[in-house]
Design an enzyme around this catalytic site. Structure first.
Site, PDB file in Angstrom:
ATOM      1  N   GLU A 144      -8.840   3.937 -17.045  1.00  0.00           N
ATOM      2  CA  GLU A 144      -8.284   3.572 -15.727  1.00  0.00           C
ATOM      3  C   GLU A 144      -7.233   2.517 -16.010  1.00  0.00           C
ATOM      4  OE1 GLU A 144      -8.949   4.942 -12.925  1.00  0.00           O
ATOM      5  OE2 GLU A 144     -10.960   5.797 -13.029  1.00  0.00           O
ATOM      6  N   CYS A 193      -4.365  -3.045  -9.133  1.00  0.00           N
ATOM      7  CA  CYS A 193      -3.705  -1.902  -9.780  1.00  0.00           C
ATOM      8  C   CYS A 193      -3.036  -0.976  -8.771  1.00  0.00           C
ATOM      9  CB  CYS A 193      -4.703  -1.143 -10.648  1.00  0.00           C
ATOM     10  SG  CYS A 193      -6.178  -0.667  -9.761  1.00  0.00           S
TER      11      CYS A 193
END
Ligand code: NAD
Length: 452
Positions: free
Chosen positions: A228, A262
């Site tokens: 990720e 993010c």
């Protein structure tokens, strides 16, 4: 050699505490112990494993205020957000665990008298390597499915937030069988040693460059990977968008967690036809945001995690202004641990703030003239984690063409309910969440048998 990892308050630089750095020579032994513990752990029923985790959830809930305070002090986010993170982790254990339980149930197929079982067995030892921006949640999101699926875990938290990680691990260790969850403290060297050790799966949440290094180092053992990685999310505001709503979202999503998120909107493209109105609404909303200490009730934006990150953010803002962007808001001469909420418009594609992950409280706006132009520009990044589009008539055309793992239409993007948290392109692969995501913590095994 200094064998302590010190943790500092990112606003005041006050020393909060320290942990012992794990000697890299110890890591193979830790993983070996993890393997032994895993063999027994995997033999328990899923319900038995869940009942251990449920107890940890109860402790997390009971101690949420004290843990949130530590999380705030160590990472900088305000107390409400930190409380939300801790309680969110505590409360989703059972829901998540039951999702995993359903996803990994053996499936049975019967065809022409041949019975086939599709089993989802544990993989073995799972390394969890995490960042600092959501120091509890980022680890928790993968530790729970890993454990429920019958794996043991060796967790390497970020070197920026070891204290909250230590508390988290100790809570789980107080209820789990020995060595099912262990922790490795340190930075890059410990991360590398863990990747090279005898683990079976590596779940990494962090930057793209480190993700690439992990992939290289994991290739020897062909270890399974869940990556990720970073993002550079576009937000596209079409000419028929609700301007006020889009502006409010642009600001909220760029400033959330001091921009250290993010899926923060890092590149905002607005239709030339509504550019001026949009910028004015953005400035109005942005002026409501205040930087401040974790325990101040009016704080929206905490300090930036460290000097390295502050340097990157300041460099991006300066580069944009020098190359001709219009600077509307945010004192760029501020020299303490905060970056003021910043608004830039007239941003061009060759500016750092549109090319690299900024990870700070910056609303960066550019205008576009045609749908084809904006799709091409939005897709020009190697990253493709999330994306959002505001508008009506052409929203679906843009949505179909955009590269993204998670897409929000007239709202934010992200994993809601039983869907995965997933990136596309160089934002990673091997997602978690959802039935498919939970199964990535398992080794599928196909067993075919005749009845005689
Ligand atoms: P980072 O990549 O610098 O570090 C992450 C972790 O990796 C840390 O624990 C670090 O010690 C460890 N590490 C460093 N080098 C290593 C190596 N060579 N081998 C193994 N481990 C190593 O990231 P960060 O600064 O902690 O976090 C910010 C980054 O994380 C941003 O890029 C952000 O976008 C990303 N992020 C992504 C998601 C997502 O869900 N996609 C979520 C949160 C953060």
């Amino acid at each position: 050699m200094e064998n302590k990892l010190n943790s500092y308050n990112p606003e005041t630089f006050e020393l909060l505490g320290s942990v012992d750095i794990t000697n890299t020579n110890e890591i193979d032994k830790i993983v070996e112990k993890s393997k032994q513990a895993q063999t027994k752990w995997a033999k328990l029923s899923v319900d038995e494993r869940i009942s251990y985790l449920q107890k940890a959830g109860e402790v997390l809930n009971r101690r949420s205020q004290e843990l949130a305070k530590l999380l705030s002090q160590e990472m900088g986010k305000d107390f409400n957000r930190a409380t939300g993170e801790v309680i969110g982790c505590a409360n989703d254990i059972i829901y998540k665990a039951n999702e995993v339980k359903n996803a990994i149930k053996t499936q049975v197929f019967d065809r022409h008298g041949v019975k086939t079982e599709l089993q989802y067995n544990a993989l073995g030892v799972c390394a969890v390597i995490s960042p600092w921006n959501y120091p509890m949640a980022m680890a928790h999101w993968v530790i729970i499915p890993a454990l429920v699926a019958g794996n043991s875990v060796v967790y390497k938290p970020s070197e920026e937030t070891p204290l909250i990680a230590k508390e988290y691990v100790e809570i789980f260790q107080s209820v789990l069988p020995k060595d099912v969850l262990q922790v490795v403290f340190g930075a890059e060297d410990q991360g590398k040693a863990l990747v090279k050790s005898n683990v079976n799966l590596i779940t990494f949440t962090g930057s793209k460059d480190v993700g690439k290094n992990i992939m290289k180092n994991a290739s020897d053992g062909l270890k399974r990977l869940i990556l990720e990685l970073g993002g550079k999310d576009p937000l596209i505001v079409l000419n028929d968008a609700n301007i006020d709503r889009a502006a409010r979202f642009a600001v909220a999503s760029s400033f959330e967690n001091a921009g250290q998120m993010c899926t923060s909107s890092e590149r905002i493209y607005v239709s030339k036809e509504i550019e001026e109105q949009f910028i004015q609404r953005v400035i109005t909303y942005a002026k409501n945001y205040q930087v401040g200490s974790w325990n101040h009730p009016d704080t929206d934006i905490g300090p930036i995690i460290n000097e390295n990150q502050r340097t990157i953010i300041r460099k991006h803002i300066k580069d944009a202004i020098e190359k001709g962007a219009t600077h509307h808001l945010g004192d760029i001469n501020r020299n303490d641990s905060f970056i003021e909420p910043t608004v830039l418009s007239n941003v061009k594609d060759d500016m750092l703030v549109f090319k690299e992950e900024t990870f700070g409280p910056v609303v960066a706006i550019s205008s576009f003239e045609t749908i084809n132009e904006v799709i091409k520009r939005a897709n020009s990044s190697d990253y493709a984690l999330g994306a959002s589009i505001f508008g009506r008539k052409d929203v679906d055309i843009v949505a179909t063409e955009l590269d993204a793992g998670m897409l929000g239409i007239n709202q934010g993007n992200g994993s809601i309910g039983d869907t995965p948290w997933v990136g596309a392109k160089q934002s990673g692969f091997g997602y978690h969440g959802s039935a498919d995501g939970h199964r990535q913590f398992t080794q599928p095994k196909v067993v075919t048998r005749r009845n005689r």
